[in-house]
Design a protein around this motif. Sequence first.
Motif, PDB file in Angstrom:
ATOM      1  N   ARG A 105       0.813  -1.207   0.000  1.00  0.00           N
ATOM      2  CA  ARG A 105       0.000   0.000   0.000  1.00  0.00           C
ATOM      3  C   ARG A 105       0.848   1.260   0.000  1.00  0.00           C
ATOM      4  N   GLY A 106       2.162   1.127   0.141  1.00  0.00           N
ATOM      5  CA  GLY A 106       3.035   2.290   0.070  1.00  0.00           C
ATOM      6  C   GLY A 106       2.651   3.366   1.061  1.00  0.00           C
ATOM      7  N   ASN A 107       2.512   4.595   0.561  1.00  0.00           N
ATOM      8  CA  ASN A 107       2.213   5.733   1.438  1.00  0.00           C
ATOM      9  C   ASN A 107       0.729   6.094   1.447  1.00  0.00           C
ATOM     10  N   LEU A 108      -0.121   5.141   1.137  1.00  0.00           N
ATOM     11  CA  LEU A 108      -1.560   5.389   1.183  1.00  0.00           C
ATOM     12  C   LEU A 108      -2.017   5.710   2.603  1.00  0.00           C
ATOM     13  N   GLY A 109      -3.113   6.425   2.703  1.00  0.00           N
ATOM     14  CA  GLY A 109      -3.679   6.759   3.997  1.00  0.00           C
ATOM     15  C   GLY A 109      -4.390   5.573   4.626  1.00  0.00           C
ATOM     16  N   PRO A 110      -5.085   5.810   5.744  1.00  0.00           N
ATOM     17  CA  PRO A 110      -5.790   4.726   6.444  1.00  0.00           C
ATOM     18  C   PRO A 110      -6.811   4.039   5.535  1.00  0.00           C
ATOM     19  N   ARG A 111      -7.036   2.759   5.800  1.00  0.00           N
ATOM     20  CA  ARG A 111      -8.025   2.011   5.029  1.00  0.00           C
ATOM     21  C   ARG A 111      -9.436   2.541   5.328  1.00  0.00           C
ATOM     22  N   PRO A 112     -10.255   2.732   4.327  1.00  0.00           N
ATOM     23  CA  PRO A 112     -11.647   3.116   4.589  1.00  0.00           C
ATOM     24  C   PRO A 112     -12.406   1.940   5.183  1.00  0.00           C
ATOM     25  N   PRO A 113     -13.459   2.187   5.938  1.00  0.00           N
ATOM     26  CA  PRO A 113     -14.243   1.082   6.514  1.00  0.00           C
ATOM     27  C   PRO A 113     -14.904   0.255   5.415  1.00  0.00           C
ATOM     28  N   ARG A 114     -15.205  -1.002   5.732  1.00  0.00           N
ATOM     29  CA  ARG A 114     -15.820  -1.880   4.729  1.00  0.00           C
ATOM     30  C   ARG A 114     -17.150  -1.315   4.223  1.00  0.00           C
ATOM     31  N   SER A 115     -17.866  -0.639   5.104  1.00  0.00           N
ATOM     32  CA  SER A 115     -19.154  -0.075   4.683  1.00  0.00           C
ATOM     33  C   SER A 115     -18.992   0.985   3.609  1.00  0.00           C
ATOM     34  N   ALA A 116     -17.768   1.548   3.483  1.00  0.00           N
ATOM     35  CA  ALA A 116     -17.522   2.584   2.485  1.00  0.00           C
ATOM     36  C   ALA A 116     -17.063   2.011   1.155  1.00  0.00           C
ATOM     37  N   VAL A 117     -16.727   0.728   1.131  1.00  0.00           N
ATOM     38  CA  VAL A 117     -16.261   0.122  -0.125  1.00  0.00           C
ATOM     39  C   VAL A 117     -17.187  -0.979  -0.612  1.00  0.00           C
ATOM     40  N   GLU A 118     -17.971  -1.576   0.277  1.00  0.00           N
ATOM     41  CA  GLU A 118     -18.969  -2.569  -0.122  1.00  0.00           C
ATOM     42  C   GLU A 118     -20.284  -1.831  -0.371  1.00  0.00           C
ATOM     43  N   ILE A 119     -20.316  -1.079  -1.436  1.00  0.00           N
ATOM     44  CA  ILE A 119     -21.441  -0.202  -1.710  1.00  0.00           C
ATOM     45  C   ILE A 119     -22.202  -0.670  -2.937  1.00  0.00           C
ATOM     46  N   VAL A 120     -23.372  -0.106  -3.128  1.00  0.00           N
ATOM     47  CA  VAL A 120     -24.162  -0.373  -4.329  1.00  0.00           C
ATOM     48  C   VAL A 120     -23.634   0.485  -5.465  1.00  0.00           C
ATOM     49  N   THR A 121     -23.216  -0.147  -6.549  1.00  0.00           N
ATOM     50  CA  THR A 121     -22.688   0.582  -7.701  1.00  0.00           C
ATOM     51  C   THR A 121     -23.822   1.034  -8.615  1.00  0.00           C
ATOM     52  N   ILE A 122     -23.758   2.270  -9.047  1.00  0.00           N
ATOM     53  CA  ILE A 122     -24.778   2.833  -9.937  1.00  0.00           C
ATOM     54  C   ILE A 122     -24.367   2.606 -11.386  1.00  0.00           C
ATOM     55  N   ASP A 123     -25.246   1.978 -12.151  1.00  0.00           N
ATOM     56  CA  ASP A 123     -25.020   1.801 -13.585  1.00  0.00           C
ATOM     57  C   ASP A 123     -25.632   3.009 -14.296  1.00  0.00           C
ATOM     58  N   LEU A 124     -24.792   3.950 -14.694  1.00  0.00           N
ATOM     59  CA  LEU A 124     -25.288   5.189 -15.295  1.00  0.00           C
ATOM     60  C   LEU A 124     -25.888   4.963 -16.676  1.00  0.00           C
ATOM     61  N   ASP A 125     -25.608   3.829 -17.295  1.00  0.00           N
ATOM     62  CA  ASP A 125     -26.146   3.558 -18.628  1.00  0.00           C
ATOM     63  C   ASP A 125     -27.583   3.059 -18.584  1.00  0.00           C
ATOM     64  N   GLY A 126     -27.928   2.347 -17.526  1.00  0.00           N
ATOM     65  CA  GLY A 126     -29.219   1.686 -17.528  1.00  0.00           C
ATOM     66  C   GLY A 126     -30.197   2.191 -16.508  1.00  0.00           C
ATOM     67  N   ARG A 127     -29.858   3.209 -15.771  1.00  0.00           N
ATOM     68  CA  ARG A 127     -30.696   3.648 -14.668  1.00  0.00           C
ATOM     69  C   ARG A 127     -31.186   5.068 -14.881  1.00  0.00           C
TER      70      ARG A 127
END
Length: 436
Positions: A105-127
């Motif tokens: 991870r090199g010089n990356l900052g703190p890991r974001p919480p799982r709730s911030a990365v296990e999110i619902v992805t928006i499909d901008l083409d179909g929604r």
Amino acid sequence: MMATVAAGAAELEAGLGSLTLMYGWWQSFEHFCEPGSNPVAVSRDRSMVLEHAIAHRAAGRKEAVLAVRDGTGWTLSHAVSGAGDRELEASQARKYDNARTGGSRGNLGPRPPRSAVEIVTIDLDGRQPQTWMEIRRPSNTENLGQELHASREKSDGSRKPAFDRVLSVIPGDRVLHWWHRSIVGVSIVAELPFESNDAAVALLRDFVRFDSPVTLDDLRQQEDAVIGAFQETRDDPRWSQFPFQVYNAETDAPTLHGAQQQYFVGVPPELIDAVIGLRARLNAAGDVVDLNPAEMAPAEVRPAFEADPERRRAVEVHAEDVVIQELMRDGFTDIERVGKPYDLRAIRADAELHVEVKGSSIRADAVVLTRNEVTHAADHSTSLFVVDEIDVRLGESGYHCSGGRIRRWDTWEPSSEDLQPLQYSYVLPREYESKR
């Protein structure tokens, strides 16, 4: 139909596997580098993803990031700020791509919480923006028209369908509000939903309370049309949970019951068209939103504006009440509500004061003034009072206001440098082309 992913990226990778190129964006380098993290939104159109990222990236100094998927995985390509995007050097991008697959991870900052990365992805083409219905108990008035809030789990530990539905809304979706056996109003989803304390939350804006609610009795008078909408959409997976319960649906005599027991459900267009006047009410509410002066003001300072006329009036009256109490403490005994071109006239033995009052339920850094209010303040000694951050709650008898922060400017005269035009009056040319 929008493609959504609420856990892990494997399903997303599988869902996009047949596409040649897909673009997506993450809130930060740290979000992208978290193995299995989902993008906020995806599209085959890079410009659409970039526009969405610029509009919805988190405030602050951290840059969002844009990546491209060619069938073998996500590859980082650009960093995104409020001003636009910048291309990453190939060696820099490879470092982050390696971190995403579990490398350093090199010089990356703190890991974001799982709730911030296990999110619902928006499909901008179909929604495309759609309509939902929030179903509240009569006793629940907290933040009505201001936010959606669905907890993750039921008492037995199973996952609530409403949790995932709230996480699937997108900015621009409309939300009908069912309360006291009636559709009482409509609001607009303001921004992307998020998770907070094991609940899905979506902030709303521009709540408009209907002058005449659509009651359950109104719906029962149109029972055939409502049940017809149910029968027409029941096999469509998008509307697996119809907003209203239909009893004896498999018989020749189905009947309409009340609203569903679910907190949050989608509303099929067929139902909106089936209920007399409902689409017109939605369109009228949309007109209020479209004409919101806050949308026409410079982005840096937006005037406070209440979209719902009834709510706006309640806020205005409360602000005047607060100011009247303040004036009485200053020794003014004869106080009259004038209305136009100023709000209050206050008299005491040694002075007569003209008062302009502005109220807001949010923090107000700017206010809307009419031409007459500006002209009057220029010609008469006037004081400006602003009462903002007023607490507004909706009860059975209407809106109830309390509190607020009061600020005062005496011998107030708005200077031209501090005035921003919100609208113009355009005189039509005398000559025109007639086309029939």
